[in-house]
Design a protein around this motif. Structure first.
Motif, PDB file in Angstrom:
ATOM      1  N   LYS A  21       0.784  -1.293  -0.051  1.00  0.00           N
ATOM      2  CA  LYS A  21      -0.004   0.079  -0.119  1.00  0.00           C
ATOM      3  C   LYS A  21       1.026   1.360  -0.163  1.00  0.00           C
ATOM      4  O   LYS A  21       2.206   1.251   0.164  1.00  0.00           O
ATOM      5  CB  LYS A  21      -0.941   0.088   1.235  1.00  0.00           C
ATOM      6  CG  LYS A  21      -2.038  -1.212   1.079  1.00  0.00           C
ATOM      7  CD  LYS A  21      -3.058  -0.884   2.235  1.00  0.00           C
ATOM      8  CE  LYS A  21      -4.328  -1.933   2.062  1.00  0.00           C
ATOM      9  NZ  LYS A  21      -5.080  -1.809   3.184  1.00  0.00           N
ATOM     10  N   CYS A  24       1.911   1.833   3.884  1.00  0.00           N
ATOM     11  CA  CYS A  24       2.110   0.701   5.026  1.00  0.00           C
ATOM     12  C   CYS A  24       2.404  -0.651   4.165  1.00  0.00           C
ATOM     13  O   CYS A  24       2.353  -0.494   2.796  1.00  0.00           O
ATOM     14  CB  CYS A  24       0.813   0.471   5.983  1.00  0.00           C
ATOM     15  SG  CYS A  24      -0.622   0.024   5.048  1.00  0.00           S
ATOM     16  N   CYS A  26       0.635  -3.362   3.891  1.00  0.00           N
ATOM     17  CA  CYS A  26      -0.378  -4.375   3.628  1.00  0.00           C
ATOM     18  C   CYS A  26      -0.314  -4.454   2.163  1.00  0.00           C
ATOM     19  O   CYS A  26       0.286  -3.492   1.333  1.00  0.00           O
ATOM     20  CB  CYS A  26      -1.449  -3.712   3.900  1.00  0.00           C
ATOM     21  SG  CYS A  26      -1.790  -3.691   5.835  1.00  0.00           S
ATOM     22  N   THR A  39      -5.287  -5.337   6.425  1.00  0.00           N
ATOM     23  CA  THR A  39      -5.218  -3.732   7.158  1.00  0.00           C
ATOM     24  C   THR A  39      -4.062  -3.887   8.530  1.00  0.00           C
ATOM     25  O   THR A  39      -3.690  -4.871   8.793  1.00  0.00           O
ATOM     26  CB  THR A  39      -6.610  -3.373   8.092  1.00  0.00           C
ATOM     27  OG1 THR A  39      -6.856  -4.279   8.980  1.00  0.00           O
ATOM     28  CG2 THR A  39      -7.639  -3.416   6.757  1.00  0.00           C
ATOM     29  N   CYS A  40      -3.786  -2.582   8.766  1.00  0.00           N
ATOM     30  CA  CYS A  40      -2.854  -2.687   9.880  1.00  0.00           C
ATOM     31  C   CYS A  40      -3.119  -1.511  10.765  1.00  0.00           C
ATOM     32  O   CYS A  40      -3.919  -0.668  10.045  1.00  0.00           O
ATOM     33  CB  CYS A  40      -1.419  -2.639   9.426  1.00  0.00           C
ATOM     34  SG  CYS A  40      -0.831  -1.039   8.373  1.00  0.00           S
ATOM     35  N   CYS A  43      -3.063   1.940   8.076  1.00  0.00           N
ATOM     36  CA  CYS A  43      -4.213   1.979   7.185  1.00  0.00           C
ATOM     37  C   CYS A  43      -5.502   2.005   7.858  1.00  0.00           C
ATOM     38  O   CYS A  43      -6.662   2.344   7.114  1.00  0.00           O
ATOM     39  CB  CYS A  43      -3.892   1.182   5.826  1.00  0.00           C
ATOM     40  SG  CYS A  43      -4.119  -0.602   6.192  1.00  0.00           S
TER      41      CYS A  43
END
Ligand SMILES: [Zn+2]
Lengths: 484, 92
Positions: A21, A24, A26, A39-40, A43
């Motif tokens: 992304k 990040c 992901c 997700t993390c 994000c």
């Protein structure tokens, strides 16, 4: 009243083909994943999480901007665009406001065979939002379901100048841009799945007037066809209002495929005040000139120039060039076939015809299919030299496509090479004349089409191996009419 | 500042404020904006526009995938969920 002129500009959003992304680690590829499994903290916008810029996304944006002849300023930064929507977890989108990565370029495209250019205002970088699922009818349901797998995917925005003058130009502009992005390998061009999206600004003004009319933004067009239909509708709607002496309201309208009309979205999204300010979590970018030069040097030949060159360099038709430049890999394959010794026109016919049909059916790209450029060149050369018939070659190509064998090797292996041997041909001609004495007599009496059955008989007797041109010539000699 | 501006801002911030709260905020925001306005008096003709003062530039990372959260972790604090998705009031 003076004739009204449409003024149209397109804003195109393209998801970049990075691995991760925008800010990040992901995955950028989110389709088909279980909801909310990509997700993390970053994000999701959780407190304390910090974004870090994906270098590949910045480089892809600069490459695109360079291919659009944009200027790359030495200084660029990210900003926060603030608004509340359930698919936007942070309450703001990280975007670029006053100092984007690039400015002032242009895109060439074709309308009815004519080349046109449209100005590019800017190409900048931002992040995608999540996706909303609505239970039941969107207007009646009282809740929505949110999947944040897409939130934070790198999104490049190409803002076009309002240089388009008819709804017909819009899909052509978008086609040219889409093809360029595919050539650059920065976007997959999939409008249906939304990795490439298009909004339009539409206004009207009396022809000859400089200042613009009231602008309406049209959204929700996810195909070339719906883009043109939506703009045609919107231009018609505004024309009608102006001719009836009414005023155009500045607003956002969505294209409804169902109603084949643009529908006001005012109630839902009132005019917004995004309160942009510099993103405090991201240090600004100083875009080095060496990097710009390096990226410029690595740009592929743009589609328009590639088409011109192929047309110039090889004796092939404009239609063939169009098919062969769909993707850069198509053109590279074609040039490899020619380089391996196949005549260009025949190579183009075989690639754009039988081979492409096989690839389409098998859903495989030509450069990944089992027929190498060298193998196709061998086969094409054999057909051109009359060593194998076109229909046999076609069958062998299909078989080799499946099995991975070399089609030319199959010709030798199966003894399918076309026969031009004089004694053998003479024997087949004798047989045919014996079998069809009436056709022979008719031909001698002047009936040209009586030759067909005779050639057919030779083809049959030879198991499709007799060289049909040679057979026809030998028959003509044998049945030489008096006076010829 | 006037009341219409405060109402507009509260709408953008999705805050449902009572008339009394709007009045209170109008007074407070007017004072705050007036204080910030003092900055306009400073002569900045010789200063470059500055977005950050940290002195850092070009902080970027390689395009590499790192593990994401499990869906259950991501949704752990969500007040309402359904079939692995966050459930939120519909936008009217
Ligand atoms: Zn993430």
């Amino acid at each position: 009243m003076a004739e009204l002129e449409p003024v149209i500009g397109l804003e195109v959003h393209a998801q970049l083909l990075t691995k991760s992304k925008m800010f990040c680690g992901c995955r950028a590829e989110y389709l088909g994943l279980p909801p909310n499994s990509n997700t993390c903290p970053t994000c999701l916008g959780l407190p304390g999480a910090l974004p870090v810029i994906n270098r590949a996304a910045v480089e892809m944006t600069i490459r695109t901007a360079l291919a659009l002849a944009c200027r790359i300023p030495e200084f660029s930064k990210f900003d926060r665009k603030n608004y509340f929507y359930p698919d936007l977890p942070k309450g703001y989108q990280i975007s670029q406001f006053d100092l984007p990565l690039s400015l002032a370029g242009q895109l060439e495209f074709e309308v009815d065979g004519q080349r046109r250019a449209c100005g590019i205002t800017r190409v900048h970088l931002e992040e995608d939002a999540g996706t909303l699922h609505h239970a039941g009818e969107i207007h009646t349901s009282n809740f929505s379901l949110v999947d944040l797998n897409r939130a934070g995917v790198p999104l490049m925005e190409v803002v076009g100048e309002p240089d388009l003058r008819s709804p017909r130009e819009a899909p052509q502009y978008l086609r040219a841009l889409r093809q360029l992005l595919i050539y650059l390998g920065v976007n997959d061009g999939n409008m249906e799945q939304g990795s490439l999206r298009c909004d339009a600004n539409v206004s009207l003004r009396p022809r000859g007037q400089r200042e613009m009319g009231v602008k309406v933004e049209v959204k929700n067009m996810n195909s070339f066809r719906s883009l043109e239909a939506a703009l045609t509708y919107e231009v018609g709607r505004q024309t009608d209002l102006i001719q009836r002496g009414m005023t155009i309201v500045q607003e956002t309208r969505g294209w409804s495929e169902l109603e084949q009309a643009t529908v006001s979205q005012r109630g839902k999204e009132e005019a917004q005040d995004y309160r942009y300010f510099p993103e405090p979590d991201l240090p600004p970018l100083k875009v080095g000139r060496e990097l710009v030069e390096q990226l410029k040097a690595g740009l592929p030949e743009p589609p328009m120039r590639l088409r011109d060159r192929l047309l110039d360099q090889y004796e092939i038709s404009a239609e063939q060039v169009l098919v062969l430049t769909e993707r850069p890999q198509d053109a590279a394959y074609f040039e490899a076939v020619v380089a391996a010794g196949a005549p260009p026109r025949a190579a183009a016919n075989w690639q754009a015809g039988p081979l492409q049909a096989l690839c389409k059916a098998a859903r495989v790209e030509v450069e990944r299919c089992s027929i190498s450029a060298g193998e196709l060149a061998d086969l094409v050369r054999m057909v051109e030299a009359g060593e194998v018939s076109g229909s046999t070659a076609r069958e062998l190509l299909a078989e080799a496509f499946e099995s991975g064998a070399s089609p030319a090797a199959l010709v030798t292996e199966r003894g399918l090479a076309q026969v031009s041997d004089a004694a053998q041909m003479d024997a087949w001609v004798d047989d045919a004349l014996r079998q069809l004495p009436k056709a022979a007599a008719d031909f001698q009496a002047g009936a040209e089409r009586a030759l067909g059955p005779l050639v057919g008989a030779i083809r049959k007797a030879s198991g499709n191996r007799a060289n049909p041109d040679l057979a026809a010539r030998l028959l003509r000699e044998r049945l030489a009419r008096p006076g010829e | 500042m006037d009341l219409a501006q405060v109402e507009h801002l509260s709408r953008l911030a999705r805050l449902g404020l009572s008339p009394e709260e709007l009045q209170t905020l109008l007074g407070q925001l007017t004072a705050i904006v007036a204080a910030v306005d003092k900055l306009q008096e400073a002569d900045v003709s010789s200063v470059d526009p500055t977005a950050q003062v940290g002195g850092l530039y070009d902080v970027m990372r390689a395009d590499e995938v790192a593990p994401s959260l499990e869906a259950e972790q991501a949704l752990a604090n969500a007040p309402r969920k359904e079939a692995g998705l966050l459930r939120v009031p519909a936008i009217q």
